[in-house]
Design an enzyme around this catalytic site. Structure first.
Site, short mmCIF file in Angstrom:
data_model
loop_
_atom_site.label_atom_id
_atom_site.label_comp_id
_atom_site.label_asym_id
_atom_site.label_seq_id
_atom_site.Cartn_x
_atom_site.Cartn_y
_atom_site.Cartn_z
N ASP A 14 0.84 -1.21 0.00
CA ASP A 14 0.00 0.00 0.00
C ASP A 14 0.87 1.25 0.00
O ASP A 14 1.99 1.23 0.52
CB ASP A 14 -0.89 -0.03 1.25
N HIS A 31 3.49 3.70 -8.81
CA HIS A 31 3.29 2.30 -9.22
C HIS A 31 4.55 1.78 -9.92
O HIS A 31 4.94 0.62 -9.72
CB HIS A 31 2.08 2.18 -10.15
N LEU A 125 11.09 -20.57 -4.73
CA LEU A 125 10.07 -19.67 -4.17
C LEU A 125 8.78 -19.69 -4.99
O LEU A 125 8.82 -19.58 -6.22
CB LEU A 125 10.63 -18.24 -4.16
C1 FPP Z 1 -1.26 0.46 -3.51
O1 FPP Z 1 -0.90 1.79 -3.61
C2 FPP Z 1 -0.87 -0.27 -4.67
C3 FPP Z 1 -1.70 -0.76 -5.63
C4 FPP Z 1 -3.15 -0.62 -5.70
C5 FPP Z 1 -1.16 -1.49 -6.73
C6 FPP Z 1 0.03 -2.30 -6.37
C7 FPP Z 1 0.77 -2.45 -7.56
C8 FPP Z 1 2.09 -2.52 -7.65
C9 FPP Z 1 3.04 -2.54 -6.54
C10 FPP Z 1 2.66 -2.57 -8.98
C11 FPP Z 1 1.99 -3.56 -9.85
C12 FPP Z 1 2.54 -4.88 -9.65
C13 FPP Z 1 2.95 -5.62 -10.65
C14 FPP Z 1 3.51 -6.95 -10.40
C15 FPP Z 1 2.89 -5.14 -12.04
P1 FPP Z 1 -2.06 2.84 -3.69
O2 FPP Z 1 -2.15 3.28 -5.11
O3 FPP Z 1 -3.28 2.23 -3.09
O4 FPP Z 1 -1.48 3.98 -2.82
P2 FPP Z 1 -2.33 5.02 -1.97
O5 FPP Z 1 -3.07 4.24 -0.93
O6 FPP Z 1 -1.28 5.90 -1.41
O7 FPP Z 1 -3.24 5.72 -2.93
#
Ligand code: FPP
Length: 235
Positions: A14, A31, A125
């Site tokens: 997150d 991201h 893994l």
């Molecule tokens: C949370 O940050 C993250 C996500 C919703 C997406 C997670 C995705 C990645 C780490 C990259 C994608 C992964 C791959 C393997 C391609 P948020 O956007 O909810 O952050 P915020 O809560 O600060 O808005």
């Protein structure tokens, strides 16, 4: 492997958006940086001899984000699969994806199915990505499948146990997580692996996901190693 290490670590990644906004970048930069951390943490988990790593990459609720952000994330995912699946095969990783994968664009579904097929024989893994995932939906679906089996006479209602339910979840082939990590300080589970984390240790860090480096990962392992797990018993 260090005997104090968890066998299975699940992570709620997150804070990508908040990290980017804090730096004055558009959210998508967060991201992009998040994907780099995914790489770093997979490598760290391998180096530490962790057997299972499960990452919450996209929830069912995430589809409600602005269209441009969703498209960007799908693009990143597609690129990631193109770049990494071959490497995973070579490096003895098992690629696994859970969630309502039918919601994803078809070319992505195809790449994932190929990735799962091509790495199935590996022994290292097991890296599981949760996409379009909802734990409540997973449990409801498991109940539906079991009800279907009852109707067909394959199982009697009185024979349904906790084990039966576990075996009908997307995670049927995975042990329950020992450690659940959440970044960016939120004290929530957010519909992730509700059934499976019954006895998991929780570790919440204030760091945003793009700040969750190998050192942070090792700190989580260290904290876990100092916990005393009792599973509801008096030891
Ligand atoms: C949370 O940050 C993250 C996500 C919703 C997406 C997670 C995705 C990645 C780490 C990259 C994608 C992964 C791959 C393997 C391609 P948020 O956007 O909810 O952050 P915020 O809560 O600060 O808005």
């Amino acid at each position: 492997m260090n005997p104090n290490h968890p066998q299975h670590i699940a992570i709620i990644m997150d804070g990508n958006g908040r990290w980017a906004e804090k730096q004055g970048f558009p959210r998508i930069r967060g991201h992009e940086m998040g994907v780099r951390r995914v790489e770093e943490i997979i490598r760290a988990a391998q180096d530490e001899g962790i057997k299972y790593l499960t990452l919450y990459a996209f929830s069912k609720e995430n589809w409600q984000r602005p269209q441009a952000e969703v498209s960007f994330l799908m693009g990143l995912l597609s690129q990631y699969l193109d770049q990494k699946l071959k490497e995973m095969k070579k490096n003895n990783l098992v690629f696994n994806a859970i969630g309502e994968l039918r919601d994803l664009p078809e070319p992505i579904q195809k790449k994932m199915a190929e990735g799962m097929r091509d790495t199935r024989q590996n022994t290292g893994l097991v890296i599981t990505f949760a996409f379009s995932y909802s734990s409540r939906r997973e449990i409801a679906e498991a109940c539906r499948k079991i009800a279907g089996e009852v109707l067909k006479g394959l199982i009697k209602p009185e024979e349904i146990t906790e084990q039966t339910l576990s075996e009908h979840l997307y995670t049927a082939n995975l042990p329950d997580p020992d450690l659940l990590v959440r970044t960016s300080g939120e004290m929530r589970i957010s519909n992730f692996l509700l059934w499976q984390i019954s006895y998991a240790e929780l570790y919440v860090t204030e760091k945003f996901w793009p700040e969750f480096t190998r050192e942070e990962f090792l700190a989580a392992l260290d904290a876990y190693g100092k916990r005393e797990r009792r599973f509801g018993q008096i030891l």
